[in-house]
Design a protein around this motif. Structure first.
Motif, mmCIF file in Angstrom:
data_model
loop_
_atom_site.group_PDB
_atom_site.id
_atom_site.type_symbol
_atom_site.label_atom_id
_atom_site.label_comp_id
_atom_site.label_asym_id
_atom_site.label_seq_id
_atom_site.Cartn_x
_atom_site.Cartn_y
_atom_site.Cartn_z
ATOM 1 N N SER A 26 -93.324 28.220 -17.091
ATOM 2 C CA SER A 26 -92.209 28.145 -16.667
ATOM 3 C C SER A 26 -91.021 29.350 -16.367
ATOM 4 O O SER A 26 -91.810 30.449 -16.847
ATOM 5 C CB SER A 26 -91.165 27.273 -17.766
ATOM 6 O OG SER A 26 -91.069 27.995 -18.885
ATOM 7 N N SER B 45 -87.599 30.926 -17.640
ATOM 8 C CA SER B 45 -86.486 30.816 -18.557
ATOM 9 C C SER B 45 -85.545 31.760 -18.490
ATOM 10 O O SER B 45 -85.741 32.795 -17.792
ATOM 11 C CB SER B 45 -87.223 30.976 -20.106
ATOM 12 O OG SER B 45 -87.571 32.147 -20.216
ATOM 13 N N THR C 145 -81.886 27.864 -20.628
ATOM 14 C CA THR C 145 -82.385 26.943 -19.677
ATOM 15 C C THR C 145 -83.701 27.429 -19.542
ATOM 16 O O THR C 145 -84.366 28.258 -19.517
ATOM 17 C CB THR C 145 -81.582 27.194 -18.338
ATOM 18 O OG1 THR C 145 -81.634 28.474 -17.890
ATOM 19 C CG2 THR C 145 -79.960 26.875 -18.774
ATOM 20 N N THR D 179 -86.954 26.146 -16.141
ATOM 21 C CA THR D 179 -87.521 25.491 -15.177
ATOM 22 C C THR D 179 -88.991 25.548 -14.890
ATOM 23 O O THR D 179 -89.525 26.623 -14.696
ATOM 24 C CB THR D 179 -86.852 26.051 -13.844
ATOM 25 O OG1 THR D 179 -85.375 26.173 -13.855
ATOM 26 C CG2 THR D 179 -87.297 25.224 -12.785
ATOM 27 N N LEU E 132 -90.976 25.346 -7.484
ATOM 28 C CA LEU E 132 -90.168 26.289 -6.984
ATOM 29 C C LEU E 132 -90.531 26.849 -5.605
ATOM 30 O O LEU E 132 -91.246 27.392 -5.671
ATOM 31 C CB LEU E 132 -89.880 27.282 -8.114
ATOM 32 C CG LEU E 132 -89.346 26.630 -9.341
ATOM 33 C CD1 LEU E 132 -89.109 28.041 -10.559
ATOM 34 C CD2 LEU E 132 -87.808 25.987 -9.359
ATOM 35 N N PRO F 221 -83.518 30.046 -10.266
ATOM 36 C CA PRO F 221 -83.177 28.998 -11.133
ATOM 37 C C PRO F 221 -82.166 29.521 -12.171
ATOM 38 O O PRO F 221 -81.460 28.801 -12.980
ATOM 39 C CB PRO F 221 -84.253 28.670 -11.806
ATOM 40 C CG PRO F 221 -85.219 29.852 -12.085
ATOM 41 C CD PRO F 221 -84.867 30.408 -10.615
#
Length: 313
Positions: free
Chosen positions: A76, A78, A86, A88, A96, A102
């Motif tokens: 991910s 972060s 958050t 992703t 992505l 993100p």
């Protein structure tokens, strides 16, 4: 030597130099480089410090996976913005798209920053059955990530020391006759450039920061290098940017991961977080107030009168 022609290493985008090790702070500014112990205190960033262009995204065309045995899991991007976390996630399909950022906004607090976590693995076992493989007889994973932000001091009089923290943990493993993984992160903080670069390679030899790793007790003195197994690197680095009024610095990171298996298996794991650790304000030199100047003048006159009396006596 089949593998050598297929090794693809992403070029470093920064000049490489020795890293500042854990527990120190590199002070970057007109006064040169100093070292001190870093202290972290979470707080809202001063209004004079402007953060812009905060982003993290895949390189265009750098994400690739080949083979059913290839997997990317628990991975991910972060971010922490305003103290809120958050994340992703992504996997071998790369949800992505290139250039997708993100991060919800620019950083506002100490402790804010962004990171990446990657876990990739692949295996392939066709060379034993086919001693003359084609170039497609391999499985692989490859990705590249760019990240960064700019920090500016908009004050007309105040200077700020801004501490940037980089934490990372990297590991690569390779086994079998012909497999390798390379994990590399290059970081530029102002004028300071540092990196981590490790390779596990069963055919050409393991590397740490671009140098072949030697075996302290080799079975063959004519070939003292280590082939395959696990190579690791982890550290916490602190950098202090000294921002005078009007100064601007860029913090830029680039990560590349490259693994391929011709006969064997390989895997890699990497985690990193880059953040604003702390901020210290240094105000302009104090200017005496009118009342202070008046008292100073009265005192000076009194001393002069005393000296005159002494001279007459």
């Amino acid at each position: 030597m089949i593998q050598e022609s297929y090794h693809t290493r992403l070029d470093n985008i920064f000049s490489k130099c020795s890293a500042v090790k854990a527990g120190t702070v590199a002070l970057i500014g007109g006064a040169g480089v100093l070292f001190a112990v870093g202290i972290t205190t979470a707080a809202l960033l001063p209004g004079d410090l402007s953060i812009s262009n905060s982003s993290i995204a895949f390189d265009t065309g750098a994400f690739a996976t080949v083979g059913d045995s290839t997997s990317i899991t628990g991975s991910s991007f972060s971010a922490k913005v305003g103290g809120a976390d958050t994340a992703t996630g992504f996997d071998k399909t790369g949800p992505l798209g290139p250039g997708t950022n993100p991060i919800p906004g620019n950083f506002t607090d100490t402790g804010d920053g962004f990171g990446i976590t990657v876990n990739a693995q692949t295996s392939h076992n066709d060379l034993t059955a086919d001693p003359s493989p084609s170039p497609n007889d391999s499985t692989l994973f490859s990705l590249g990530v760019d990240m960064g932000f700019d920090i500016s001091n908009t004050s007309g009089v105040d200077t700020y020391d801004v501490v940037i923290k980089w934490m990372f943990d990297s590991s690569v493993t390779a086994s079998g006759l012909d497999a390798y993984s390379n994990s590399e992160f290059d970081l530029s903080v102002g004028s300071s450039n540092v990196f981590t670069d490790i390779t596990a390679d069963t055919l050409l030899g393991n590397e740490f920061d671009g140098n072949l790793i030697t075996d302290p007790s080799p079975s063959d003195p004519t070939d003292p290098y280590i082939y395959g197994g696990t190579v690791t690197d982890a550290d916490t680095l602190l950098f202090t940017l000294a921002l005078a009024p009007g100064d601007m610095f860029s913090i830029i990171g680039a990560y590349s991961l490259d693994g391929e298996a011709f006969e064997g298996s390989t895997s890699a794991s990497f985690s990193s977080f880059l953040s604003i650790d702390s901020v210290t304000k240094h105000g302009a030199a104090a200017i005496p107030e009118p009342t202070t100047m008046l008292l100073f003048g009265v005192g000076l006159a009194g001393l002069t009168a005393v000296q005159r009396r002494k001279n007459r006596s």
